[in-house]
Write a protein that holds these residues in place. Structure first.
Motif, PDB file in Angstrom:
ATOM      1  N   LEU A 100     -29.843  37.582  84.216  1.00  0.00           N
ATOM      2  CA  LEU A 100     -28.882  38.665  84.088  1.00  0.00           C
ATOM      3  C   LEU A 100     -28.324  39.108  85.444  1.00  0.00           C
ATOM      4  O   LEU A 100     -27.136  39.319  85.607  1.00  0.00           O
ATOM      5  CB  LEU A 100     -29.569  39.843  83.395  1.00  0.00           C
ATOM      6  N   TYR A 101     -29.229  39.217  86.416  1.00  0.00           N
ATOM      7  CA  TYR A 101     -28.791  39.653  87.738  1.00  0.00           C
ATOM      8  C   TYR A 101     -27.821  38.635  88.349  1.00  0.00           C
ATOM      9  O   TYR A 101     -26.883  38.988  89.039  1.00  0.00           O
ATOM     10  CB  TYR A 101     -29.990  39.830  88.664  1.00  0.00           C
TER      11      TYR A 101
ATOM     12  N   LEU B  17     -25.854  36.767  86.715  1.00  0.00           N
ATOM     13  CA  LEU B  17     -24.588  36.872  86.002  1.00  0.00           C
ATOM     14  C   LEU B  17     -23.685  37.869  86.728  1.00  0.00           C
ATOM     15  O   LEU B  17     -22.476  37.670  86.850  1.00  0.00           O
ATOM     16  CB  LEU B  17     -24.859  37.349  84.572  1.00  0.00           C
ATOM     17  N   ALA B  18     -24.284  38.948  87.236  1.00  0.00           N
ATOM     18  CA  ALA B  18     -23.520  39.949  87.977  1.00  0.00           C
ATOM     19  C   ALA B  18     -23.187  39.431  89.368  1.00  0.00           C
ATOM     20  O   ALA B  18     -22.074  39.592  89.855  1.00  0.00           O
ATOM     21  CB  ALA B  18     -24.321  41.251  88.071  1.00  0.00           C
ATOM     22  N   ASP B  19     -24.152  38.791  90.000  1.00  0.00           N
ATOM     23  CA  ASP B  19     -23.956  38.318  91.366  1.00  0.00           C
ATOM     24  C   ASP B  19     -24.641  36.959  91.499  1.00  0.00           C
ATOM     25  O   ASP B  19     -25.856  36.887  91.666  1.00  0.00           O
ATOM     26  CB  ASP B  19     -24.573  39.344  92.336  1.00  0.00           C
TER      27      ASP B  19
ATOM     28  N   PHE C 125     -29.751  33.924  75.204  1.00  0.00           N
ATOM     29  CA  PHE C 125     -28.691  34.843  74.814  1.00  0.00           C
ATOM     30  C   PHE C 125     -29.171  36.242  74.503  1.00  0.00           C
ATOM     31  O   PHE C 125     -28.369  37.149  74.375  1.00  0.00           O
ATOM     32  CB  PHE C 125     -27.912  34.257  73.643  1.00  0.00           C
TER      33      PHE C 125
ATOM     34  N   TRP D 251     -30.892  36.570  78.411  1.00  0.00           N
ATOM     35  CA  TRP D 251     -30.011  36.030  79.427  1.00  0.00           C
ATOM     36  C   TRP D 251     -30.759  35.340  80.564  1.00  0.00           C
ATOM     37  O   TRP D 251     -30.314  35.340  81.696  1.00  0.00           O
ATOM     38  CB  TRP D 251     -29.081  37.123  79.953  1.00  0.00           C
TER      39      TRP D 251
ATOM     40  N   LEU E  70     -22.900  40.876  76.071  1.00  0.00           N
ATOM     41  CA  LEU E  70     -23.197  40.076  77.254  1.00  0.00           C
ATOM     42  C   LEU E  70     -22.282  38.860  77.331  1.00  0.00           C
ATOM     43  O   LEU E  70     -21.769  38.516  78.393  1.00  0.00           O
ATOM     44  CB  LEU E  70     -24.661  39.621  77.227  1.00  0.00           C
ATOM     45  N   THR E  71     -22.072  38.236  76.175  1.00  0.00           N
ATOM     46  CA  THR E  71     -21.196  37.069  76.155  1.00  0.00           C
ATOM     47  C   THR E  71     -19.769  37.478  76.501  1.00  0.00           C
ATOM     48  O   THR E  71     -19.080  36.770  77.236  1.00  0.00           O
ATOM     49  CB  THR E  71     -21.227  36.409  74.767  1.00  0.00           C
TER      50      THR E  71
ATOM     51  N   PHE F 288     -18.919  39.888  78.368  1.00  0.00           N
ATOM     52  CA  PHE F 288     -18.852  40.133  79.808  1.00  0.00           C
ATOM     53  C   PHE F 288     -18.740  38.813  80.560  1.00  0.00           C
ATOM     54  O   PHE F 288     -17.919  38.650  81.456  1.00  0.00           O
ATOM     55  CB  PHE F 288     -20.092  40.903  80.284  1.00  0.00           C
ATOM     56  N   ALA F 289     -19.585  37.844  80.163  1.00  0.00           N
ATOM     57  CA  ALA F 289     -19.553  36.546  80.833  1.00  0.00           C
ATOM     58  C   ALA F 289     -18.194  35.887  80.653  1.00  0.00           C
ATOM     59  O   ALA F 289     -17.702  35.209  81.550  1.00  0.00           O
ATOM     60  CB  ALA F 289     -20.658  35.649  80.296  1.00  0.00           C
TER      61      ALA F 289
ATOM     62  N   GLU G 148     -28.735  47.906  81.766  1.00  0.00           N
ATOM     63  CA  GLU G 148     -28.439  46.483  81.849  1.00  0.00           C
ATOM     64  C   GLU G 148     -26.970  46.234  82.215  1.00  0.00           C
ATOM     65  O   GLU G 148     -26.651  45.492  83.139  1.00  0.00           O
ATOM     66  CB  GLU G 148     -28.757  45.884  80.484  1.00  0.00           C
TER      67      GLU G 148
ATOM     68  N   ALA H 189     -26.125  47.314  85.695  1.00  0.00           N
ATOM     69  CA  ALA H 189     -26.562  46.351  86.708  1.00  0.00           C
ATOM     70  C   ALA H 189     -25.575  45.198  86.810  1.00  0.00           C
ATOM     71  O   ALA H 189     -25.387  44.617  87.879  1.00  0.00           O
ATOM     72  CB  ALA H 189     -27.955  45.823  86.361  1.00  0.00           C
ATOM     73  N   LEU H 190     -24.949  44.863  85.692  1.00  0.00           N
ATOM     74  CA  LEU H 190     -23.956  43.793  85.704  1.00  0.00           C
ATOM     75  C   LEU H 190     -22.655  44.237  86.370  1.00  0.00           C
ATOM     76  O   LEU H 190     -21.811  43.425  86.687  1.00  0.00           O
ATOM     77  CB  LEU H 190     -23.642  43.363  84.271  1.00  0.00           C
ATOM     78  N   GLY H 191     -22.505  45.545  86.518  1.00  0.00           N
ATOM     79  CA  GLY H 191     -21.239  46.046  87.044  1.00  0.00           C
ATOM     80  C   GLY H 191     -20.149  46.026  85.990  1.00  0.00           C
ATOM     81  O   GLY H 191     -18.968  45.965  86.304  1.00  0.00           O
TER      82      GLY H 191
ATOM     83  N   PRO I 128     -32.726  47.048  83.518  1.00  0.00           N
ATOM     84  CA  PRO I 128     -32.187  46.060  82.570  1.00  0.00           C
ATOM     85  C   PRO I 128     -33.260  45.390  81.725  1.00  0.00           C
ATOM     86  O   PRO I 128     -32.978  44.926  80.623  1.00  0.00           O
ATOM     87  CB  PRO I 128     -31.511  45.030  83.479  1.00  0.00           C
TER      88      PRO I 128
END
Lengths: 335, 424
Positions: free
Chosen positions: A84-85, A87-89, A301, A304, B73-74, B76-77, B94, B97-99, B373
């Motif tokens: 997950l982290y 995914l952000a960065d 999923f 993540w 989440l998907t 966002f991705a 969560e 953290a993803l922004g 998260p």
């Protein structure tokens, strides 16, 4: 068709195209002494392979872009802790080598999923093939009327939507009001909490899966049975062979290639158990119906953890590969 | 040859992507994701909003609760998040953290409609991370006791005790007056809330700033042992919720005398308890000792605006509209969801409602789960080991040690990130 033409055809195929191998000019290639590979097209080899390359290039490109590339990317992903982290960065993804695989080997969840999947494949697979064969024999029997109708009826579950079917089956399996327990109760057997009891949830899932899938293999068996020469049965019957002897010594050996195909396809399909537990039990109770693919889905999923999920995927791939090889070997050594 | 249909397909796909958000000249279209019953019933409020704001059209997309988390989440991705979404408030950390979320702090500062002081503090707090606000509570949810008042009265209890010891005594007494095979309390082992809530009462779930699990600590062990003891003593059945086909019927028959559940069940109990329609009540969660009133989990859903939205101002107008007390009262009538603002409770008379009152009281004492998260996964892990211990497959200490080990593994990446941050 008579027995004579049958033998003629056989003869023709064994002889093959007459004289072609001998008359073709033989290239002097010290590395290749295989006598069977004598025949060559009239084009020079380099031009031929260039032409071939030209023709298969579009397919290769597509397969490369949409199959090999993603697979390679997934393999690379399985060597990282992409999560997950990341995914952000993406900078927070770390290369971890084989750590995911090592962790997987020590993950009780994974072993549980593997056991569940093995249970499903080992019990559900052969059961499914047996039911398919039984149904195929029934709908192919000379005594059966309305064969087309039966084939359609048995094939119907294959083309229905699993989610819709699962809803109905959940009612059937209901511990208190379900049809199944009512039927058992009518003959004096105490019902079971099919989807709520960890010991019975997997058998319940197998029941649904076998019912849902047997029609597909049945059609393949029906095709296989149609190819078994009728005169073999006639001859055996004249020799006094009973139903079982005819089945054992004619049907089964004649269907060997069909068995191989059905076995491999069923095993691969059953290894990928996912939708049934996803809609019926969400992996429960007590994770008794978590399959490897379900675990992969959860990791990938739900949480993540794409790196870890990719590792699960590759382990599953390796297992299916080994399973297929074993089947090929077993069936080849069969008489 | 093979490529042409493919390119064609690609062209069609791209074309349809472009056509997605088409609108009339000057009209703004907001994409609003709402889940389950809310998605179904919010439509009349949306129509009122659109009537008030002629330039804005809201497209409500109904999402199923079971898969919406993955979908977000998907989305966002794939960079296709909606403008506004209903959002389980345990997911805020969560997505933050993803922004993926818009910082709502400046919006609230400017706003007259959204007044922090009017909201339940514990609920509001679930949306605050690093001192910034990422969501506005839409409705609140917590878990309290629902119980058969007649059975408890028969056992000598006119009200639910307020300490765990008293609660335990009461349950033992109730079992004596229940029909044979009855259980004083139902806590389905597939729900993570009961062990989580009891744990929140005695312990911090994580230690060292959310770096490690704190489950083998004596404080958490006390709550966990209480939870497991209910099954070991036969006060609660070690069954999962899916095994009980009709909770209300079982309640009506007295097979279960109490359970810990949420506000949606007020309506269900009112409709579906036919034999004993008036013999039930609600009560806040008892506290571990007399000096410490029981807390429950701060749940519910917030409204969030996504960072990628191109219509944030309009999105905020929608959030403000849905946060108005009178709209919240209307929303409560449509869905039964409890409003997050005290003024809405008072204006609607909910605060004095026989069944909702206990929720009002409990909402003053709610605690958020750790705002990281990994929380969702940690909650599931608590449930897994709670179930294993309740079913007698692990001892309490085995389960807690395994729980700590699992949670520490889940938090490994977080520790690494925190350490890296600390180093600069």
């Amino acid at each position: 068709m008579s027995t004579v033409t049958h033998t003629d055809e056989d003869l023709a195929t064994t002889l093959g195209p007459p004289a072609a191998p001998v008359s073709a000019p033989r290239r002097t290639d010290p590395g290749r002494t295989d006598p069977g590979r004598g025949w060559r097209p009239s084009l020079p080899e380099s031009a031929a392979s260039r032409a071939a390359l030209f023709f298969i290039a579009p397919s290769l490109l597509v397969i490369g872009a949409f199959f090999f590339l993603p697979v390679a990317a997934a393999l690379a992903l399985s060597l990282t802790d992409f999560d997950l982290y990341a995914l952000a960065d993406p900078g927070t993804a770390r290369f971890v080598g084989l750590k995911n695989y090592v962790e997987l080997a020590g993950d009780p969840d994974f072993w549980q999923a593997l056991r569940n999947t093995a249970y499903f494949v080992v019990v559900g697979g052969p059961l499914s093939v047996a039911v398919s064969l039984g149904a195929a024999l029934l709908v192919s029997s000379k005594l059966t009327r309305w064969k087309g109708l039966w084939r359609t009826v048995f094939f119907a579950p294959v083309v229905t939507t699993l989610v819709a079917v699962a809803v109905v089956w959940r009612y059937l399996y209901n511990a208190e009001y379900g049809l199944l327990n009512s039927a058992l109760g009518a003959v004096g057997i105490e019902g079971v909490d099919w989807l709520g009891d960890p010991a019975w949830a997997m058998p319940a899932i197998i029941g649904l899966a076998v019912w849902k899938n047997f029609g597909y293999n049945m059609i393949i068996f029906v095709a296989g049975l149609a190819g078994v020469p009728e005169e073999l049965y006639e001859a055996a019957e004249l020799d006094g062979a009973g139903w079982w002897a005819r089945f054992r010594h004619i049907t089964v050996p004649e269907l060997a290639p069909t068995f191989l195909f059905v076995g491999v396809i069923t095993m691969i399909g059953y290894f990928q158990l996912f939708a049934e537990p996803y809609v019926m039990t969400e992996g429960g109770p007590l994770r008794a119906t978590v399959s490897v693919v379900y675990l992969m889905y959860e990791e990938g999923f739900k949480w993540w953890n794409l790196g870890y999920a990719s590792a699960v995927a590759f382990v599953l791939f390796a297992l299916m590969m080994v399973g297929t090889l074993i089947q090929l070997r077993l069936q080849r050594s069969d008489p | 040859m093979t490529l042409r249909p493919l390119l064609l397909l690609l062209g069609v796909a791209l074309g349809s992507l472009g056509g997605c958000a088409e609108a009339d000249e000057g009209e703004v279209v907001l994409e609003f994701w709402a889940m389950g019953a809310e998605g179904e019933k919010v439509q009349p409020l949306i129509e009122r909003f659109e009537a008030e704001h002629p330039g804005i059209r809201v497209e409500v997309q109904q999402q199923p609760w079971t898969s919406v988390h993955e979908k977000l989440l998907t989305a966002f991705a794939g960079r296709s998040t909606p403008d506004v979404s209903q959002f389980g408030n345990t997911w805020v950390a969560e997505m933050q953290a993803l922004g993926a979320l818009e910082d709502l702090t400046p919006y609230v500062h400017r706003s007259e409609a959204v007044d922090e002081g009017d909201y339940f503090g514990g609920i509001w707090d679930t949306n605050v991370i690093d001192g910034r606000l990422w969501g506005v509570p839409w409705y609140v949810d917590t878990r309290i006791l629902f119980y058969r008042t007649d059975l408890f009265a028969e056992a000598g209890y006119d009200a639910m005790p307020t300490t765990w010891d008293g609660w335990l005594e009461a349950m033992r007494a109730v079992q004596a007056v229940q029909p044979d095979g009855g259980y004083p309390i139902l806590l389905p082992v597939n729900e993570f809330e009961p062990p989580l809530i009891l744990g929140l009462n005695t312990a911090e779930l994580l230690r060292d700033g959310g770096r490690y699990g704190n489950f083998a600590s004596p404080a958490f062990r006390e709550a966990f042992a209480f939870y497991v003891g209910l099954y070991r003593e036969g006060l609660a059945p070690a069954t999962s919720g899916t095994e009980i086909s009709n909770l209300y019927q079982e309640f009506d028959r007295g097979r279960f005398a109490s359970t810990i559940t949420g506000p949606w069940n007020i309506g269900e109990f009112q409709r579906r308890l036919t034999e004993h329609p008036d013999d039930w009540g609600t009560a806040p969660i008892p506290g571990p000792t007399a000096g410490t009133p029981g807390v429950s989990v701060a749940g519910g859903a917030s409204l969030v605006i996504f960072e990628a939205s191109e219509h944030k101002a309009e999105a905020w107008e929608l959030v403000e509209f849905l946060s108005r007390p009178e709209v919240q009262i209307e929303f409560n009538r449509l869905t039964g969801d409890l409003p997050p603002r005290a003024s809405a409770w008072e204006a609607s008379g909910l605060a004095d409602d026989r069944y909702a009152r206990a929720f009002f009281e409990q909402l003053g004492r709610v605690r958020p789960t750790p705002k990281i998260p990994e929380q969702e996964r940690i909650a599931q892990t608590i449930r897994t080991y709670g179930e294993a211990a309740a079913r007698g497959q692990m001892t309490i200490d085995e389960a807690l040690a395994a729980l700590d080990a699992d949670v520490d593994r889940i938090l490994e990446k977080r520790r690494w990130l925190l350490d890296r941050e600390a180093e600069g």
